[in-house]
Design an enzyme around this catalytic site. Sequence first.
Site, PDB file in Angstrom:
ATOM      1  N   LYS A   7     -21.601 -45.842-105.756  1.00 48.50           N
ATOM      2  CA  LYS A   7     -20.923 -44.928-104.814  1.00 48.50           C
ATOM      3  C   LYS A   7     -21.798 -44.641-103.601  1.00 48.50           C
ATOM      4  O   LYS A   7     -21.449 -43.810-102.767  1.00 48.50           O
ATOM      5  CB  LYS A   7     -20.538 -43.631-105.540  1.00 48.50           C
ATOM      6  CG  LYS A   7     -19.535 -43.843-106.665  1.00 48.50           C
ATOM      7  CD  LYS A   7     -19.064 -42.534-107.292  1.00 48.50           C
ATOM      8  CE  LYS A   7     -18.217 -42.771-108.519  1.00 48.50           C
ATOM      9  NZ  LYS A   7     -16.945 -42.041-108.513  1.00 48.50           N
ATOM     10  N   ASP A  57     -11.400 -42.853-104.372  1.00 49.28           N
ATOM     11  CA  ASP A  57     -12.667 -42.283-104.825  1.00 49.28           C
ATOM     12  C   ASP A  57     -13.221 -41.431-103.675  1.00 49.28           C
ATOM     13  O   ASP A  57     -13.701 -41.956-102.666  1.00 49.28           O
ATOM     14  CB  ASP A  57     -13.652 -43.397-105.211  1.00 49.28           C
ATOM     15  CG  ASP A  57     -14.869 -42.823-105.916  1.00 49.28           C
ATOM     16  OD1 ASP A  57     -15.399 -41.800-105.441  1.00 49.28           O
ATOM     17  OD2 ASP A  57     -15.279 -43.386-106.952  1.00 49.28           O
ATOM     18  N   ASN A  83      -7.326 -32.375-116.381  1.00 53.32           N
ATOM     19  CA  ASN A  83      -8.464 -32.372-117.319  1.00 53.32           C
ATOM     20  C   ASN A  83      -8.960 -30.953-117.508  1.00 53.32           C
ATOM     21  O   ASN A  83      -8.390 -30.003-116.971  1.00 53.32           O
ATOM     22  CB  ASN A  83      -9.577 -33.305-116.801  1.00 53.32           C
ATOM     23  CG  ASN A  83     -10.053 -32.879-115.435  1.00 53.32           C
ATOM     24  OD1 ASN A  83     -10.591 -31.800-115.264  1.00 53.32           O
ATOM     25  ND2 ASN A  83      -9.809 -33.718-114.426  1.00 53.32           N
ATOM     26  N   LYS A 104     -23.516 -45.063-111.095  1.00 56.23           N
ATOM     27  CA  LYS A 104     -22.642 -44.388-110.107  1.00 56.23           C
ATOM     28  C   LYS A 104     -23.410 -44.056-108.837  1.00 56.23           C
ATOM     29  O   LYS A 104     -22.844 -44.112-107.738  1.00 56.23           O
ATOM     30  CB  LYS A 104     -22.058 -43.107-110.724  1.00 56.23           C
ATOM     31  CG  LYS A 104     -20.978 -43.417-111.743  1.00 56.23           C
ATOM     32  CD  LYS A 104     -20.364 -42.186-112.372  1.00 56.23           C
ATOM     33  CE  LYS A 104     -19.308 -42.596-113.385  1.00 56.23           C
ATOM     34  NZ  LYS A 104     -18.819 -41.495-114.209  1.00 56.23           N
ATOM     35  N   PHE A 129     -21.538 -35.752-109.195  1.00 58.24           N
ATOM     36  CA  PHE A 129     -21.821 -35.403-110.589  1.00 58.24           C
ATOM     37  C   PHE A 129     -21.362 -36.606-111.423  1.00 58.24           C
ATOM     38  O   PHE A 129     -20.387 -37.263-111.057  1.00 58.24           O
ATOM     39  CB  PHE A 129     -21.004 -34.184-111.027  1.00 58.24           C
ATOM     40  CG  PHE A 129     -21.685 -32.858-110.827  1.00 58.24           C
ATOM     41  CD1 PHE A 129     -21.789 -32.300-109.568  1.00 58.24           C
ATOM     42  CD2 PHE A 129     -22.222 -32.174-111.918  1.00 58.24           C
ATOM     43  CE1 PHE A 129     -22.409 -31.077-109.379  1.00 58.24           C
ATOM     44  CE2 PHE A 129     -22.841 -30.953-111.744  1.00 58.24           C
ATOM     45  CZ  PHE A 129     -22.938 -30.400-110.471  1.00 58.24           C
TER      46      PHE A 129
HETATM   47  O1  PMT Z   1     -15.620 -27.290-113.800  1.00 57.33           O
HETATM   48  P1  PMT Z   1     -16.459 -26.953-115.016  1.00 57.33           P
HETATM   49  O2  PMT Z   1     -15.605 -26.561-116.205  1.00 57.33           O
HETATM   50  O3  PMT Z   1     -17.523 -25.959-114.697  1.00 57.33           O
HETATM   51  O4  PMT Z   1     -17.218 -28.290-115.489  1.00 57.33           O
HETATM   52  C1  PMT Z   1     -18.158 -28.889-114.684  1.00 57.33           C
HETATM   53  C2  PMT Z   1     -17.990 -30.411-114.637  1.00 57.33           C
HETATM   54  C3  PMT Z   1     -18.316 -30.991-116.016  1.00 57.33           C
HETATM   55  C4  PMT Z   1     -16.557 -30.772-114.241  1.00 57.33           C
HETATM   56  C5  PMT Z   1     -18.951 -30.956-113.526  1.00 57.33           C
HETATM   57  O5  PMT Z   1     -20.223 -30.536-113.817  1.00 57.33           O
HETATM   58  C6  PMT Z   1     -18.909 -32.462-113.443  1.00 57.33           C
HETATM   59  O6  PMT Z   1     -19.550 -33.189-114.160  1.00 57.33           O
HETATM   60  N1  PMT Z   1     -18.071 -32.923-112.456  1.00 57.33           N
HETATM   61  C7  PMT Z   1     -17.802 -34.348-112.254  1.00 57.33           C
HETATM   62  C8  PMT Z   1     -16.741 -34.775-113.209  1.00 57.33           C
HETATM   63  C9  PMT Z   1     -16.326 -36.206-112.986  1.00 57.33           C
HETATM   64  O7  PMT Z   1     -15.225 -36.441-112.578  1.00 57.33           O
HETATM   65  O8  PMT Z   1     -17.265 -37.093-113.175  1.00 57.33           O
HETATM   66  P2  PMT Z   1     -17.082 -38.683-112.956  1.00 57.33           P
HETATM   67  O9  PMT Z   1     -18.290 -39.248-113.590  1.00 57.33           O
HETATM   68  O10 PMT Z   1     -15.745 -39.126-113.423  1.00 57.33           O
HETATM   69  O11 PMT Z   1     -17.135 -38.853-111.378  1.00 57.33           O
HETATM   70  C10 PMT Z   1     -18.339 -39.142-110.683  1.00 57.33           C
HETATM   71  C11 PMT Z   1     -18.306 -38.505-109.320  1.00 57.33           C
HETATM   72  O12 PMT Z   1     -17.266 -39.074-108.546  1.00 57.33           O
HETATM   73  C12 PMT Z   1     -18.045 -37.015-109.316  1.00 57.33           C
HETATM   74  O13 PMT Z   1     -18.843 -36.411-108.319  1.00 57.33           O
HETATM   75  C13 PMT Z   1     -16.557 -36.903-108.956  1.00 57.33           C
HETATM   76  O14 PMT Z   1     -16.289 -35.682-108.263  1.00 57.33           O
HETATM   77  C14 PMT Z   1     -16.389 -38.099-108.047  1.00 57.33           C
HETATM   78  N2  PMT Z   1     -15.047 -38.681-108.032  1.00 57.33           N
HETATM   79  C15 PMT Z   1     -14.517 -39.216-109.155  1.00 57.33           C
HETATM   80  C16 PMT Z   1     -13.267 -39.816-109.086  1.00 57.33           C
HETATM   81  C17 PMT Z   1     -12.585 -39.843-107.866  1.00 57.33           C
HETATM   82  N3  PMT Z   1     -11.383 -40.395-107.777  1.00 57.33           N
HETATM   83  N4  PMT Z   1     -13.128 -39.313-106.775  1.00 57.33           N
HETATM   84  C18 PMT Z   1     -14.349 -38.731-106.833  1.00 57.33           C
HETATM   85  O15 PMT Z   1     -14.849 -38.235-105.817  1.00 57.33           O
END
Ligand code: PMT
Length: 402
Positions: free
Chosen positions: A341, A306, A210, A337, A323
């Site tokens: 989570k 996750d 991504n 979330k 995030f």
């Molecule tokens: O890296 P940059 O270009 O500076 O951009 C910043 C960002 C937009 C990437 C960052 O600010 C951000 O939003 N990161 C989280 C992106 C994301 O994957 O969001 P999500 O809503 O899909 O996931 C929710 C949370 O679960 C996140 O904390 C993620 O790290 C975590 N996750 C998700 C999937 C997974 N398999 N394991 C996880 O731990």
Amino acid sequence: MQQLNNKQILLGVTGGIAAYKAAELIRRLQDHGANVRVVMTKAAQEFITPLTLQALSGNPVHTDLLNPEAEAAMGHIELARWADLVLVAPASADFMARLAHGEAGDLLTTLCLATHAGIAIAPAMNQGMWRDPSTQANLQTLIDRQVAILGPAEGSQACGDIGPGRMLEAADIAALAAAQFQSGSLDGVKLVITAGPTREAIDPVRYISNHSSGKMGFALATAAVEAGASVTLIAGPVALATPERVTRINVESADQMHQAALAELGHCDIFIGAAAVADYRPANIAEQKIKKNDDNMTIALVRNPDIIAAVASHPQRPFAIGFAAETQDVLSYARGKLKNKNLDLIIANDVSDSRIGFNSDDNAVTVVAETSETAIAIASKQQLARQLLAVIAEHYYAKNVK
Ligand code: PMT
């Protein structure tokens, strides 16, 4: 050490004989690694020319609020946003009065009102003016508003008087400016931060990934070290230099990030998942490059672990922060979330706006807790990271008494 490395300092110069010292101050700030832009009041230009400060700073000097050309190049609000710190040196008695009263009659005072960055001033004036009750009342107002006051020193003055009111030496001001970034709010706290994307291999030459650049997670790591924390950064594949005093663990895939994260538990107080982890990976990784034989192809995907949910449900659970990158119904998905989570906080990030989120230099977020929401307005990722950590520290200490 270059304590102002990559920091953007907006140096305001006001009218007073100490204005000539602004030339050396620019050099000392640059010695610390700062990028300096200068704003001069009208009175300052009676003491030193904009050309001198432009040559030393390497940037155009800003003098007018209502100059269409200057506004087109870098408007006053843009300048206010650019700054990581607004440092006014020398700060005259007149400037302190105008700042204390929230005036916005020139470029410098307007910037001070508009900025989200910290403000520090190095007063310089005659000892009688400094001791005057009006100046002292203005000083108190500024202290109450968290403006950092650097000096003044005591000694002989340009007018022949002896007493308080001399501007500090440039080297001392630069060192104190650097100290503004060392908040100590996370002294002794151990942080683990994930950053960047993950790469899920399809075959030896292709992968699913991504647009995460890692900028947000790396900015958080820098700000956390400045706040006194010891920081481990688990980074996906990104082209960013490791921030000073940060331990970096490089990973590629979600599986590797998962293992690295679990290995840190037990010696981690706060875990921040800023990484954009791929939710799925190919079920099988082809050993050889896949040939294009058919018009269509299907890749079977399986769910990745996750990571943040695993951290938050671990017996050695740290204070867990995720995030939420969303393109619609941002706050309600983020709340979902937070709950699903089992997190302490989630940082809602509207990634539908290309000015913020993935791969941008700026961001704007809302910190969502079980019973509160704190919005942080658009700012550079570096500035936002400092504000974000201040909010995180508040929530962390509310749960874990210091
Ligand atoms: O890296 P940059 O270009 O500076 O951009 C910043 C960002 C937009 C990437 C960052 O600010 C951000 O939003 N990161 C989280 C992106 C994301 O994957 O969001 P999500 O809503 O899909 O996931 C929710 C949370 O679960 C996140 O904390 C993620 O790290 C975590 N996750 C998700 C999937 C997974 N398999 N394991 C996880 O731990």
